[in-house]
Design an enzyme around this catalytic site. Sequence first.
Site, PDB file in Angstrom:
ATOM      1  N   LYS B  83       0.848  -1.206   0.000  1.00  0.00           N
ATOM      2  CA  LYS B  83       0.000   0.000   0.000  1.00  0.00           C
ATOM      3  C   LYS B  83       0.879   1.250   0.000  1.00  0.00           C
ATOM      4  O   LYS B  83       1.913   1.279   0.673  1.00  0.00           O
ATOM      5  CB  LYS B  83      -0.906  -0.029   1.237  1.00  0.00           C
ATOM      6  CG  LYS B  83      -1.992   1.037   1.258  1.00  0.00           C
ATOM      7  CD  LYS B  83      -2.875   0.877   2.501  1.00  0.00           C
ATOM      8  CE  LYS B  83      -4.017   1.873   2.530  1.00  0.00           C
ATOM      9  NZ  LYS B  83      -4.865   1.723   3.735  1.00  0.00           N
ATOM     10  N   SER B 158      -9.880   1.468   2.724  1.00  0.00           N
ATOM     11  CA  SER B 158      -9.034   2.281   1.889  1.00  0.00           C
ATOM     12  C   SER B 158      -7.939   1.489   1.169  1.00  0.00           C
ATOM     13  O   SER B 158      -7.373   1.986   0.202  1.00  0.00           O
ATOM     14  CB  SER B 158      -8.368   3.370   2.726  1.00  0.00           C
ATOM     15  OG  SER B 158      -7.474   2.793   3.665  1.00  0.00           O
ATOM     16  N   SER B 182     -10.074  -0.897   6.924  1.00  0.00           N
ATOM     17  CA  SER B 182      -9.452  -0.675   5.615  1.00  0.00           C
ATOM     18  C   SER B 182      -8.700  -1.866   5.037  1.00  0.00           C
ATOM     19  O   SER B 182      -8.293  -1.825   3.874  1.00  0.00           O
ATOM     20  CB  SER B 182      -8.498   0.521   5.677  1.00  0.00           C
ATOM     21  OG  SER B 182      -9.220   1.713   5.643  1.00  0.00           O
TER      22      SER B 182
END
Lengths: 97, 493
Positions: B83, B158, B182
Amino acid sequence: MSKLEKKDLEHLAKLSRFDIRPDQEERFLGDLGKILDYFNDLNSVDTSKVSPIFSGGDLKNVMREDETLPDNLDNILCVSEFPEKERGLLKVPPIFE
Amino acid sequence: MNVKDFTIEKYHKGLLNKEFTVASFIEEIFNLIESEDSRLGAYLSLMKISALDEAKKADEVLAIRGADVLNSQPMFAVPMAIKDNILIKGHRATAGSKLLENYIASYDATVIRKLKSAGAIFLGKTNMDEFAMGSSTENSAYQKTRNPYDLERVPGGSSGGSAVAVAGHMALGSLGTDTGGSIRQPASLCGAVGLKPTYGAVSRFGAIALASSLDQIGPFAKTVKDVATIFKTISGIDKNDGTSQDIKYGEDLINPDFEKIKKLKIGIPKEYFNLEGMDEVTKQGINSVIDFYKKSGFEVKEVSLPNTKYALSCYYIILPAEASSNLARFDGIRYAKVGPSTPLGVNEIRSNAKNLLDLYVKNKTQGFGDEPKRRIILGTYVLSSGYYDAYYSKAQKVRSLVKKDFTDAFKEVDVILTPVSPTVAFKIGEKSADPLAMYLSDIFTIPVNLAGLPGISIPVKGINGLPVGFQLIGKSFREADILGLGQYYEKND
């Protein structure tokens, strides 16, 4: 709880160090108003005998000696990310006019 | 060889039997990324040159050490996606924000350092909601990420890019961050496995902070066992994160003793099942999992988490409060290298700024998208004098009640089973105009972060169409329970 007004939004934006465009103001006030209304459900919780917690875990202070560490490659690379520098220090515009 | 067929476990078997080389496998993955990712949008940047270089080196090590290295290093040569709010030295880390468009990480996050020494290979950095604020990855300042099961739908967020990298077979494992769901929610929406570890199990050093009392880094993979393997590699105490704990996880994390697992008592919280707006396929899916455990002889009983309904309000006060403070450091100076042609016009802003304050305001105004601005305003408001007691202080007390609910429930059961998301993946654009509707998609995952517990999302089997995930919540630092119970579900029908 009180309603968020345009002047509150401007003050909060100032504290947050950004501007909100005039065309965004209405939408932000609407969104934030709805969110703050939603928070009203907390009023019905009796917390008079409850102690607050600040984390999900059990936190302890972690201390170390206050000492200068020698420059290493990570520090040098970090300084290289500064937009402007002088003698390894970050250079910024004046604070006062 | 078709890379789509592989898990980490199977990949290592293939290497052991010399069915392919690391280099050929990694090249095949990049071929897939090149053909698929223009549609899926999982990756923000690729690390092809360094990955292929690492792959060649791994093949050389394999030629010399063979089975020995595969047995002793379960993450050896495993291709991973990271990420874009986790730092890899020398590579861009944008956190999905224009404000960090030119930021190059000057050090490795602790999780990256650990994965590097375990031999993992990084393929690239994945798309995310700006500063991890969102549940659909639509808040990225760069691109949309699409659900591999239906390109018109969101992957969740997310960590949407990391979920799609794995679900779209463009990595064997990935890392995300989970502040209120997330990792688990996008795992559920994309049909991957995703683990949010106990608060303090994994060092947060080198992850761009959203809300420091809630954030944890965790893995995505295709199987529970693979997730356990990545988790074991990245966990541990770290002097650079004062909240990290020294927990000695055993071998049972990866290879559970199913006789012991069968003795775990499973709790079903009634408050999670009478929610308005939960879709039928999710309800049926979760019930099928409950039936599975009952039929397999597990003790399953109802428990109560009475303060669940207040968790969302509590979270959306605490998170913006912490975020408004964490994001103050993004002033457009320290993490914004000036380039010759920056779209933000950093040079122009710098030369036109009257003073330092003016420079901050200009940079933040242009650099932050709407959702960070909304949450910074909200956080500044709930912390401001006159409102602190009504909002922030109240939320900290309610947080205490939410945590106590779990403590009480865990006196009766060992693990709690719930849905992950009230609905399957929703359409792109469906909720982006209504922040509150978007916030509600994390209603089942948020309480876990407030209480600091471990939670895992595992795909429900036998679902035709859009994936549904179920969540197992464990006691603090009892990842072995939820991972073991998850493996039991995967292995049995």
